[in-house]
Enzyme design. Structure first.
Site, PDB file in Angstrom:
ATOM      1  N   HIS A 142       0.832  -1.205   0.000  1.00 44.04           N
ATOM      2  CA  HIS A 142       0.000   0.000   0.000  1.00 44.04           C
ATOM      3  C   HIS A 142       0.868   1.258   0.000  1.00 44.04           C
ATOM      4  O   HIS A 142       0.342   2.370   0.144  1.00 44.04           O
ATOM      5  CB  HIS A 142      -0.897   0.030   1.241  1.00 44.04           C
ATOM      6  N   SER A 262     -15.628 -14.116  -8.251  1.00 41.53           N
ATOM      7  CA  SER A 262     -16.905 -13.495  -7.907  1.00 41.53           C
ATOM      8  C   SER A 262     -16.903 -13.112  -6.432  1.00 41.53           C
ATOM      9  O   SER A 262     -16.224 -13.731  -5.609  1.00 41.53           O
ATOM     10  CB  SER A 262     -18.062 -14.440  -8.197  1.00 41.53           C
ATOM     11  N   ARG A 295     -17.138  -7.059   2.889  1.00 41.19           N
ATOM     12  CA  ARG A 295     -18.458  -6.674   3.358  1.00 41.19           C
ATOM     13  C   ARG A 295     -19.512  -6.707   2.261  1.00 41.19           C
ATOM     14  O   ARG A 295     -20.450  -7.469   2.306  1.00 41.19           O
ATOM     15  CB  ARG A 295     -18.375  -5.267   3.953  1.00 41.19           C
ATOM     16  N   GLY A 297     -18.644  -4.981  -1.329  1.00 41.77           N
ATOM     17  CA  GLY A 297     -17.960  -4.904  -2.621  1.00 41.77           C
ATOM     18  C   GLY A 297     -18.743  -4.199  -3.709  1.00 41.77           C
ATOM     19  O   GLY A 297     -18.525  -4.451  -4.891  1.00 41.77           O
TER      20      GLY A 297
END
Length: 329
Positions: A142, A262, A295, A297
């Site tokens: 990050h 998915s 959570r 998305g």
């Protein structure tokens, strides 16, 4: 950070919020390094990371937190390893290590006080773990561009870099829930918004992070990906990433990987859903709030949490930072 002319930041007050609501038994304060907010523990890793010896065969997945990093990691690792779904059952933190995670979760005190607690190597000493990876490695970070290893900053080495970005409003909401569930934040959402806009969260300021990588997007070793494009056309992004990595995927492989990636499959996959970290949090009571790493998305999820006033603040802040650029979501 250059503050928006729409915002007046009281740094002393915001620092107090960080101390009161974002300091805990694995986070012991914050520092500003070259304009970027980082956990205090990062001071111990900074020089090591700057002098990190980069291998040009490696692939670096770079992002601001909560912008689709894990999703991108899993996609990239699978493409690099010819859709090895069996090998993908190994925890993603081991397959695609997080370079500076030892600064995010400083478990040294917890290890001293709990002799039976031994975190996995990729959490305990993340730099050492990354250095020991076989090449080509798939490395997550990050860090903003100006905190990456000097090999990359100077252009001495040119590993492939895939940067993923997400609308800042959705990013802020996701980062808030993540910080409550996994990093011990105990403050309000309104205070978190203030920290986000002021660049007072780990790896912030947000726009400094995104735009520095955006400026590099024309380099042959850099691919800039938007989270929203992944949501709207995942097969298309898979093909683009595969081409960037020099891989050819059949239509059947693209379909299989799209299904694997998915949201429901990712959320229920213990190799990628940070189940191990959430269990650690519960076992040692590291955070006051317990929730899932993944959570919802969705795109535009911020609308159910942000007031019109906060949305307006974000829109003006975004315009201030991007008005003279060609960047947009």
């Amino acid at each position: 950070m250059v503050a928006s002319n729409q915002e007046n930041f009281n740094n002393e007050e915001l620092d107090d919020i960080l101390r009161k609501h974002f300091t805990n038994n694995f986070r012991f304060g914050y520092v500003t390094i070259d304009g970027t907010t980082m956990p205090k523990r990062f001071e111990d890793l900074h020089e090591q990371i700057l002098n990190f010896e980069v291998n040009e065969d490696d692939v670096w997945i770079c992002s601001f937190p909560k912008t689709g990093t894990t999703w991108t990691q899993e996609m990239v690792w699978m493409i690099m390893h010819d859709l090895d779904f069996e090998g993908g059952q190994v925890n993603l933190g081991q397959r695609s290590p997080f370079l500076e995670v030892s600064a995010i979760y400083d478990f040294r005190n917890l290890m001293r006080n709990n002799k039976d607690f031994v975190p996995p190597p990729f959490l305990q000493d993340s730099l050492k773990f990354v250095k020991e990876q076989e090449n080509p490695a798939c490395i997550k970070t990050h860090l903003p561009f100006h905190l990456l290893p000097l090999d990359i900053q100077s252009g001495r080495k040119n590993p492939k870099i895939i940067y993923v970005a997400r609308n800042p409003k959705d990013t802020c909401v996701s980062y808030y829930h993540h910080s409550r569930a996994l990093e011990g934040y105990t403050g309000t959402f309104d205070d978190f918004v203030r920290l986000f806009l002021a660049g007072k969260l780990n790896f912030a300021p947000y726009w400094d992070h995104v735009l520095r990588y955006w400026e590099k997007r024309e380099q042959s070793n850099v691919l800039f990906v938007k989270y929203e494009d992944m949501k709207l056309d995942l097969p298309g992004v898979i093909r683009k990433v595969a081409s960037f990595l020099g891989k050819n995927l059949s239509a059947e492989q693209v379909a299989a990987l799209s299904n694997h990636l998915s949201f429901e499959n990712m959320k229920n996959n213990p190799a990628v859903n940070y189940e191990m970290v959430t269990e650690l949090n519960k076992k040692f009571n590291l955070t006051r709030h317990h929730g899932a790493f993944m959570r919802s998305g969705t795109i535009g999820g911020y609308k159910s949490q942000m007031t019109p006033e906060i949305v307006d603040r974000f829109d003006k802040w975004t315009e201030f930072h991007t008005g003279n650029t060609d960047f947009s979501f």
